[in-house]
Design a protein around this motif. Structure first.
Motif, PDB file in Angstrom:
ATOM      1  N   ILE A   1      36.787  46.550  22.611  1.00 40.42           N
ATOM      2  CA  ILE A   1      35.637  45.654  22.703  1.00 40.42           C
ATOM      3  C   ILE A   1      34.520  46.310  23.511  1.00 40.42           C
ATOM      4  N   GLY A   2      34.875  47.052  24.547  1.00 39.63           N
ATOM      5  CA  GLY A   2      33.859  47.748  25.328  1.00 39.63           C
ATOM      6  C   GLY A   2      33.044  48.713  24.487  1.00 39.63           C
ATOM      7  N   PHE A   3      33.719  49.510  23.662  1.00 37.71           N
ATOM      8  CA  PHE A   3      32.997  50.449  22.804  1.00 37.71           C
ATOM      9  C   PHE A   3      32.227  49.716  21.703  1.00 37.71           C
ATOM     10  N   LEU A   4      32.773  48.620  21.196  1.00 34.93           N
ATOM     11  CA  LEU A   4      32.022  47.821  20.219  1.00 34.93           C
ATOM     12  C   LEU A   4      30.737  47.295  20.844  1.00 34.93           C
ATOM     13  N   ILE A   5      30.838  46.779  22.066  1.00 38.91           N
ATOM     14  CA  ILE A   5      29.656  46.244  22.737  1.00 38.91           C
ATOM     15  C   ILE A   5      28.668  47.363  23.046  1.00 38.91           C
ATOM     16  N   ALA A   6      29.164  48.538  23.431  1.00 40.39           N
ATOM     17  CA  ALA A   6      28.277  49.669  23.691  1.00 40.39           C
ATOM     18  C   ALA A   6      27.489  50.028  22.424  1.00 40.39           C
ATOM     19  N   GLY A   7      28.177  50.084  21.298  1.00 37.43           N
ATOM     20  CA  GLY A   7      27.494  50.355  20.029  1.00 37.43           C
ATOM     21  C   GLY A   7      26.499  49.262  19.688  1.00 37.43           C
ATOM     22  N   GLN A   8      26.889  48.020  19.924  1.00 37.87           N
ATOM     23  CA  GLN A   8      25.983  46.904  19.668  1.00 37.87           C
ATOM     24  C   GLN A   8      24.750  46.993  20.561  1.00 37.87           C
ATOM     25  N   MET A   9      24.961  47.353  21.819  1.00 37.69           N
ATOM     26  CA  MET A   9      23.848  47.432  22.761  1.00 37.69           C
ATOM     27  C   MET A   9      22.864  48.523  22.360  1.00 37.69           C
ATOM     28  N   LEU A  10      23.373  49.691  21.987  1.00 35.50           N
ATOM     29  CA  LEU A  10      22.484  50.798  21.611  1.00 35.50           C
ATOM     30  C   LEU A  10      21.656  50.457  20.378  1.00 35.50           C
ATOM     31  N   VAL A  11      22.297  49.905  19.360  1.00 35.67           N
ATOM     32  CA  VAL A  11      21.562  49.535  18.142  1.00 35.67           C
ATOM     33  C   VAL A  11      20.620  48.365  18.432  1.00 35.67           C
ATOM     34  N   SER A  12      21.044  47.452  19.284  1.00 36.16           N
ATOM     35  CA  SER A  12      20.188  46.319  19.637  1.00 36.16           C
ATOM     36  C   SER A  12      18.906  46.764  20.324  1.00 36.16           C
ATOM     37  N   LEU A  13      19.022  47.765  21.186  1.00 31.94           N
ATOM     38  CA  LEU A  13      17.817  48.300  21.835  1.00 31.94           C
ATOM     39  C   LEU A  13      16.838  48.843  20.804  1.00 31.94           C
ATOM     40  N   VAL A  14      17.342  49.546  19.804  1.00 32.67           N
ATOM     41  CA  VAL A  14      16.486  50.097  18.748  1.00 32.67           C
ATOM     42  C   VAL A  14      15.870  48.966  17.919  1.00 32.67           C
ATOM     43  N   LEU A  15      16.695  47.990  17.516  1.00 34.17           N
ATOM     44  CA  LEU A  15      16.186  46.871  16.723  1.00 34.17           C
ATOM     45  C   LEU A  15      15.105  46.108  17.480  1.00 34.17           C
ATOM     46  N   ASP A  16      15.348  45.842  18.757  1.00 33.29           N
ATOM     47  CA  ASP A  16      14.350  45.146  19.574  1.00 33.29           C
ATOM     48  C   ASP A  16      13.086  45.984  19.754  1.00 33.29           C
TER      49      ASP A  16
ATOM     50  N   ALA B   1      23.152  52.298  29.493  1.00 32.38           N
ATOM     51  CA  ALA B   1      23.918  53.456  29.971  1.00 32.38           C
ATOM     52  C   ALA B   1      25.007  53.026  30.947  1.00 32.38           C
ATOM     53  N   LEU B   2      24.706  52.078  31.821  1.00 30.81           N
ATOM     54  CA  LEU B   2      25.714  51.572  32.755  1.00 30.81           C
ATOM     55  C   LEU B   2      26.857  50.884  32.019  1.00 30.81           C
ATOM     56  N   LEU B   3      26.525  50.202  30.933  1.00 33.70           N
ATOM     57  CA  LEU B   3      27.569  49.573  30.119  1.00 33.70           C
ATOM     58  C   LEU B   3      28.504  50.639  29.558  1.00 33.70           C
ATOM     59  N   ILE B   4      27.947  51.719  29.062  1.00 35.28           N
ATOM     60  CA  ILE B   4      28.774  52.794  28.513  1.00 35.28           C
ATOM     61  C   ILE B   4      29.629  53.421  29.611  1.00 35.28           C
ATOM     62  N   VAL B   5      29.053  53.625  30.792  1.00 35.38           N
ATOM     63  CA  VAL B   5      29.831  54.148  31.923  1.00 35.38           C
ATOM     64  C   VAL B   5      30.978  53.191  32.247  1.00 35.38           C
ATOM     65  N   GLY B   6      30.714  51.893  32.219  1.00 34.72           N
ATOM     66  CA  GLY B   6      31.762  50.898  32.471  1.00 34.72           C
ATOM     67  C   GLY B   6      32.889  50.983  31.455  1.00 34.72           C
ATOM     68  N   VAL B   7      32.546  51.180  30.205  1.00 34.84           N
ATOM     69  CA  VAL B   7      33.570  51.299  29.159  1.00 34.84           C
ATOM     70  C   VAL B   7      34.423  52.540  29.384  1.00 34.84           C
ATOM     71  N   VAL B   8      33.771  53.633  29.735  1.00 38.65           N
ATOM     72  CA  VAL B   8      34.522  54.869  30.001  1.00 38.65           C
ATOM     73  C   VAL B   8      35.494  54.648  31.167  1.00 38.65           C
ATOM     74  N   LEU B   9      35.045  53.951  32.201  1.00 44.83           N
ATOM     75  CA  LEU B   9      35.929  53.663  33.348  1.00 44.83           C
ATOM     76  C   LEU B   9      37.095  52.770  32.930  1.00 44.83           C
ATOM     77  N   ILE B  10      36.826  51.771  32.098  1.00 47.11           N
ATOM     78  CA  ILE B  10      37.893  50.894  31.605  1.00 47.11           C
ATOM     79  C   ILE B  10      38.925  51.703  30.831  1.00 47.11           C
ATOM     80  N   ARG B  11      38.436  52.610  29.986  1.00 44.94           N
ATOM     81  CA  ARG B  11      39.348  53.421  29.164  1.00 44.94           C
ATOM     82  C   ARG B  11      40.172  54.386  30.022  1.00 44.94           C
ATOM     83  N   LYS B  12      39.529  54.971  31.007  1.00 44.01           N
ATOM     84  CA  LYS B  12      40.180  55.984  31.824  1.00 44.01           C
ATOM     85  C   LYS B  12      41.197  55.389  32.788  1.00 44.01           C
ATOM     86  N   PHE B  13      40.913  54.195  33.297  1.00 46.02           N
ATOM     87  CA  PHE B  13      41.790  53.603  34.306  1.00 46.02           C
ATOM     88  C   PHE B  13      42.365  52.317  33.792  1.00 46.02           C
TER      89      PHE B  13
END
Length: 147
Positions: free
Chosen positions: A99-114, A135-147
């Motif tokens: 879900i973290g990576f899905l949201i990261a993808g959604q956020m990046l595309v949403s920024l472009v659409l907006d 970018a902080l969201l993506i960092v958060g996802v990486v931390l979730i995945r790593k730990f």
């Protein structure tokens, strides 16, 4: 009223990992992610049809369907792709990482659409603060995945 919208968005968001888990379990029975997604969409379609008929929501005239741009018909395909991918990824990645990576993808595309006001969105420039937030969201996802 905005709080209600935020709450609804959070409830809908909470459904995503639950739906992915349920559909992944359905895949165990069907032995195929496409068949599991098809069953999921069929059940969803029946639920929506029941809702429309019970509330007597009128259908738009079918004669005007040809006047829609082609891309307005692609939402169902995008939804089907999303469901199939979550069925495949949920057991491999776990709910939080997927879900973290899905949201990261959604956020990046949403920024472009907006930013460009595409497909009916109001223009909301991709400011530095909004980009840092993504970018902080993506960092958060990486931390979730790593730990």
């Amino acid at each position: 009223m905005e709080f209600c919208y935020i709450l609804l968005a959070m409830i809908a968001g909470a459904c995503a990992p639950v739906q992915a888990g349920i559909n992944s379990q359905l895949r165990l029975w069907t032995d195929d992610p496409i068949v599991a997604a098809t069953i999921s969409f069929a059940v969803g379609t029946l639920g929506l049809l029941g809702y429309v008929f019970v509330l007597k929501i009128p259908w738009p005239p079918f004669s005007t369907a040809g006047s829609l741009p082609w891309w307005q018909w692609t939402g169902g395909f995008l939804g089907a792709f999303l469901v199939v991918i979550t069925i495949i990824l949920a057991p491999r990645m776990g709910a939080a990482t997927m879900i973290g990576f899905l949201i990261a993808g959604q956020m990046l595309v949403s920024l472009v659409l907006d930013h460009f006001g595409l497909i009916g969105y109001e223009i909301r420039p991709a400011s530095l603060v909004r980009i840092i937030g993504a970018a902080l969201l993506i960092v958060g996802v990486v931390l979730i995945r790593k730990f």
